[in-house]
Design a protein around this motif. Structure first.
Motif, PDB file in Angstrom:
ATOM      1  N   SER A  40       2.457 -72.459  87.147  1.00  0.00           N
ATOM      2  CA  SER A  40       2.412 -73.320  88.501  1.00  0.00           C
ATOM      3  C   SER A  40       1.975 -72.628  89.672  1.00  0.00           C
ATOM      4  CB  SER A  40       4.222 -73.451  88.696  1.00  0.00           C
ATOM      5  OG  SER A  40       4.641 -74.173  87.770  1.00  0.00           O
ATOM      6  N   GLY A  41       2.136 -71.219  89.450  1.00  0.00           N
ATOM      7  CA  GLY A  41       1.346 -70.533  90.808  1.00  0.00           C
ATOM      8  C   GLY A  41      -0.277 -70.578  90.468  1.00  0.00           C
ATOM      9  N   ILE A  42      -0.628 -70.829  89.349  1.00  0.00           N
ATOM     10  CA  ILE A  42      -2.247 -70.934  89.098  1.00  0.00           C
ATOM     11  C   ILE A  42      -2.683 -72.298  89.637  1.00  0.00           C
ATOM     12  CG2 ILE A  42      -3.958 -71.089  87.732  1.00  0.00           C
ATOM     13  CD1 ILE A  42      -2.609 -68.684  86.272  1.00  0.00           C
ATOM     14  N   ALA A  43      -1.823 -73.243  89.234  1.00  0.00           N
ATOM     15  CA  ALA A  43      -2.113 -74.676  89.453  1.00  0.00           C
ATOM     16  C   ALA A  43      -2.102 -74.957  91.167  1.00  0.00           C
ATOM     17  CB  ALA A  43      -1.120 -75.618  88.840  1.00  0.00           C
ATOM     18  N   LEU A  44      -1.194 -74.176  91.658  1.00  0.00           N
ATOM     19  CA  LEU A  44      -0.860 -74.503  93.117  1.00  0.00           C
ATOM     20  C   LEU A  44      -2.041 -73.850  93.761  1.00  0.00           C
ATOM     21  CD1 LEU A  44       2.790 -74.183  93.827  1.00  0.00           C
ATOM     22  CD2 LEU A  44       1.290 -76.317  94.211  1.00  0.00           C
ATOM     23  N   MET A  45      -2.651 -72.765  93.555  1.00  0.00           N
ATOM     24  CA  MET A  45      -3.827 -72.022  94.097  1.00  0.00           C
ATOM     25  C   MET A  45      -4.946 -72.709  93.709  1.00  0.00           C
ATOM     26  SD  MET A  45      -2.912 -68.054  93.256  1.00  0.00           S
ATOM     27  CE  MET A  45      -4.501 -67.362  94.138  1.00  0.00           C
ATOM     28  N   LEU A  46      -5.222 -73.450  92.580  1.00  0.00           N
ATOM     29  CA  LEU A  46      -6.385 -74.139  92.466  1.00  0.00           C
ATOM     30  C   LEU A  46      -6.226 -75.484  93.278  1.00  0.00           C
ATOM     31  CD1 LEU A  46      -6.514 -73.961  88.499  1.00  0.00           C
ATOM     32  CD2 LEU A  46      -8.214 -72.815  90.294  1.00  0.00           C
ATOM     33  N   ALA A  47      -5.182 -76.242  93.514  1.00  0.00           N
ATOM     34  CA  ALA A  47      -5.145 -77.244  94.051  1.00  0.00           C
ATOM     35  C   ALA A  47      -5.200 -76.788  95.690  1.00  0.00           C
ATOM     36  CB  ALA A  47      -3.451 -77.790  94.184  1.00  0.00           C
ATOM     37  N   SER A  48      -4.930 -75.827  96.270  1.00  0.00           N
ATOM     38  CA  SER A  48      -5.331 -75.489  97.666  1.00  0.00           C
ATOM     39  C   SER A  48      -6.895 -75.251  97.566  1.00  0.00           C
ATOM     40  CB  SER A  48      -4.599 -74.035  98.083  1.00  0.00           C
ATOM     41  OG  SER A  48      -5.047 -73.070  97.248  1.00  0.00           O
ATOM     42  N   VAL A  49      -7.270 -74.688  96.750  1.00  0.00           N
ATOM     43  CA  VAL A  49      -8.880 -74.680  96.780  1.00  0.00           C
ATOM     44  C   VAL A  49      -9.689 -75.993  96.596  1.00  0.00           C
ATOM     45  CG1 VAL A  49     -10.856 -73.814  95.496  1.00  0.00           C
ATOM     46  CG2 VAL A  49      -9.075 -72.266  95.767  1.00  0.00           C
ATOM     47  N   ALA A  50      -9.079 -76.757  96.024  1.00  0.00           N
ATOM     48  CA  ALA A  50      -9.789 -78.183  95.685  1.00  0.00           C
ATOM     49  C   ALA A  50      -9.470 -79.115  96.890  1.00  0.00           C
ATOM     50  CB  ALA A  50      -8.914 -78.868  94.298  1.00  0.00           C
ATOM     51  N   LEU A  51      -8.253 -78.771  97.722  1.00  0.00           N
ATOM     52  CA  LEU A  51      -8.001 -79.742  98.921  1.00  0.00           C
ATOM     53  C   LEU A  51      -8.991 -79.089  99.914  1.00  0.00           C
ATOM     54  CD1 LEU A  51      -4.191 -79.526  98.968  1.00  0.00           C
ATOM     55  CD2 LEU A  51      -5.572 -81.626  98.921  1.00  0.00           C
ATOM     56  N   VAL A  52      -9.340 -77.725 100.214  1.00  0.00           N
ATOM     57  CA  VAL A  52      -9.952 -77.272 100.938  1.00  0.00           C
ATOM     58  C   VAL A  52     -11.566 -77.852 100.751  1.00  0.00           C
ATOM     59  CG1 VAL A  52     -11.481 -75.424 101.989  1.00  0.00           C
ATOM     60  CG2 VAL A  52      -8.958 -75.594 101.682  1.00  0.00           C
ATOM     61  N   TRP A  53     -11.998 -77.763  99.381  1.00  0.00           N
ATOM     62  CA  TRP A  53     -13.366 -78.135  98.812  1.00  0.00           C
ATOM     63  C   TRP A  53     -13.535 -79.794  99.259  1.00  0.00           C
ATOM     64  CZ3 TRP A  53     -15.949 -74.992  95.145  1.00  0.00           C
ATOM     65  CH2 TRP A  53     -17.247 -75.584  94.693  1.00  0.00           C
ATOM     66  N   ILE A  54     -12.483 -80.464  98.985  1.00  0.00           N
ATOM     67  CA  ILE A  54     -12.667 -81.952  99.132  1.00  0.00           C
ATOM     68  C   ILE A  54     -12.788 -82.268 100.733  1.00  0.00           C
ATOM     69  CG2 ILE A  54     -11.388 -84.156  99.030  1.00  0.00           C
ATOM     70  CD1 ILE A  54     -10.216 -83.279  96.436  1.00  0.00           C
ATOM     71  N   ASN A  55     -11.759 -81.679 101.554  1.00  0.00           N
ATOM     72  CA  ASN A  55     -11.684 -81.843 103.055  1.00  0.00           C
ATOM     73  C   ASN A  55     -12.924 -81.324 103.783  1.00  0.00           C
ATOM     74  OD1 ASN A  55      -9.761 -83.625 102.515  1.00  0.00           O
ATOM     75  ND2 ASN A  55      -8.037 -81.893 102.664  1.00  0.00           N
ATOM     76  N   GLY A  61     -14.599 -74.207 100.387  1.00  0.00           N
ATOM     77  CA  GLY A  61     -13.649 -74.145  99.107  1.00  0.00           C
ATOM     78  C   GLY A  61     -14.127 -72.991  98.393  1.00  0.00           C
ATOM     79  N   LEU A  62     -15.162 -72.156  98.440  1.00  0.00           N
ATOM     80  CA  LEU A  62     -15.480 -71.099  97.792  1.00  0.00           C
ATOM     81  C   LEU A  62     -14.872 -69.983  98.591  1.00  0.00           C
ATOM     82  CD1 LEU A  62     -19.138 -71.666  96.609  1.00  0.00           C
ATOM     83  CD2 LEU A  62     -17.222 -71.473  95.222  1.00  0.00           C
ATOM     84  N   ILE A  63     -15.016 -70.041 100.005  1.00  0.00           N
ATOM     85  CA  ILE A  63     -14.282 -68.851 100.757  1.00  0.00           C
ATOM     86  C   ILE A  63     -12.862 -68.807 100.598  1.00  0.00           C
ATOM     87  CG2 ILE A  63     -13.840 -68.260 103.303  1.00  0.00           C
ATOM     88  CD1 ILE A  63     -16.678 -69.564 103.740  1.00  0.00           C
ATOM     89  N   VAL A  64     -12.158 -69.993 100.328  1.00  0.00           N
ATOM     90  CA  VAL A  64     -10.663 -70.074 100.134  1.00  0.00           C
ATOM     91  C   VAL A  64     -10.440 -69.567  98.717  1.00  0.00           C
ATOM     92  CG1 VAL A  64      -8.658 -71.588  99.981  1.00  0.00           C
ATOM     93  CG2 VAL A  64     -10.226 -71.898 101.747  1.00  0.00           C
ATOM     94  N   ALA A  65     -11.250 -69.818  97.760  1.00  0.00           N
ATOM     95  CA  ALA A  65     -11.013 -69.306  96.545  1.00  0.00           C
ATOM     96  C   ALA A  65     -11.052 -67.827  96.278  1.00  0.00           C
ATOM     97  CB  ALA A  65     -12.207 -70.084  95.463  1.00  0.00           C
ATOM     98  N   ALA A  68      -8.131 -66.463  98.297  1.00  0.00           N
ATOM     99  CA  ALA A  68      -6.783 -66.673  97.681  1.00  0.00           C
ATOM    100  C   ALA A  68      -6.672 -65.607  96.467  1.00  0.00           C
ATOM    101  CB  ALA A  68      -6.923 -68.004  96.837  1.00  0.00           C
ATOM    102  N   LEU A  69      -7.856 -65.456  95.687  1.00  0.00           N
ATOM    103  CA  LEU A  69      -7.902 -64.329  94.758  1.00  0.00           C
ATOM    104  C   LEU A  69      -7.554 -62.790  95.289  1.00  0.00           C
ATOM    105  CD1 LEU A  69     -10.766 -65.433  92.348  1.00  0.00           C
ATOM    106  CD2 LEU A  69      -8.366 -65.274  91.865  1.00  0.00           C
ATOM    107  N   THR A  70      -8.229 -62.555  96.593  1.00  0.00           N
ATOM    108  CA  THR A  70      -7.979 -61.384  97.181  1.00  0.00           C
ATOM    109  C   THR A  70      -6.513 -61.342  97.590  1.00  0.00           C
ATOM    110  OG1 THR A  70     -10.305 -61.282  98.030  1.00  0.00           O
ATOM    111  CG2 THR A  70      -8.827 -60.011  99.257  1.00  0.00           C
TER     112      THR A  70
END
Length: 168
Positions: A40-55, A61-65, A68-70
């Protein structure tokens, strides 16, 4: 200040996904296995990156990725350090150190050979035996031994204490 608040409110789902995702990954560190909190944690982190990428586009999106990893790495490292030396070390999440005060530190395990004790738990084949008030983890040589049975230390194999049932 009002512009910052508008940006935060516009990106609230993204921020919440990131924060909850990192919190679930930290929780997963302290739970045995890899299960629902980790996925669930990985899915939510990927969702946050996807939301930024789309919007906001690919670069954002890459900066947020990367961010997020950092952040996840820093948060997990800080929680593990706290679990070993900080406030978490005295919490219920971390197992306490085993009290070995009942065992004479000068005695070697070899001195246990021939000593008799009582099975404090069922041995199938591993379990706990009490020797003169000291509880030790042992392994039975013959398989299943019921709780309360009298056992004798037969041999020591490295740090394993091997016992046999004594018929009295």
């Amino acid at each position: 200040m009002e512009g910052f608040l508008n940006v935060v409110l516009a990106n609230l789902p993204t921020i919440l996904c990131l924060i909850v995702g990192i919190a679930l990954l930290i929780l997963e560190v302290f739970l045995p296995g890899f299960g629902v909190p980790g996925f669930s944690g990985i899915a939510l982190m990927l969702a946050s990156v996807a939301l930024v990428w789309i919007n906001h586009g690919a670069v954002a999106g890459l900066i947020v990725a990367v961010a997020a990893l950092t952040l996840a790495g820093i948060a997990i490292t800080a929680s593990l350090r706290s679990a070993s030396k900080g406030k978490l070390a005295s919490s219920a999440l971390v197992l306490p150190e085993v009290d070995m005060s009942g065992i004479d530190e000068k005695n070697e395990l070899g001195e246990l050979i021939g000593r008799e004790g009582v099975a404090d738990s069922v041995l199938r084949p591993a379990g706990i035996v009490e020797f003169d008030g000291v509880r030790l983890n042992v392994v039975s040589e013959g398989g299943y031994i019921e709780k309360g049975a009298c056992v004798r230390v037969d041999k020591i194999e490295g740090n394993r204490i091997v016992v046999k049932k004594v018929n009295k």
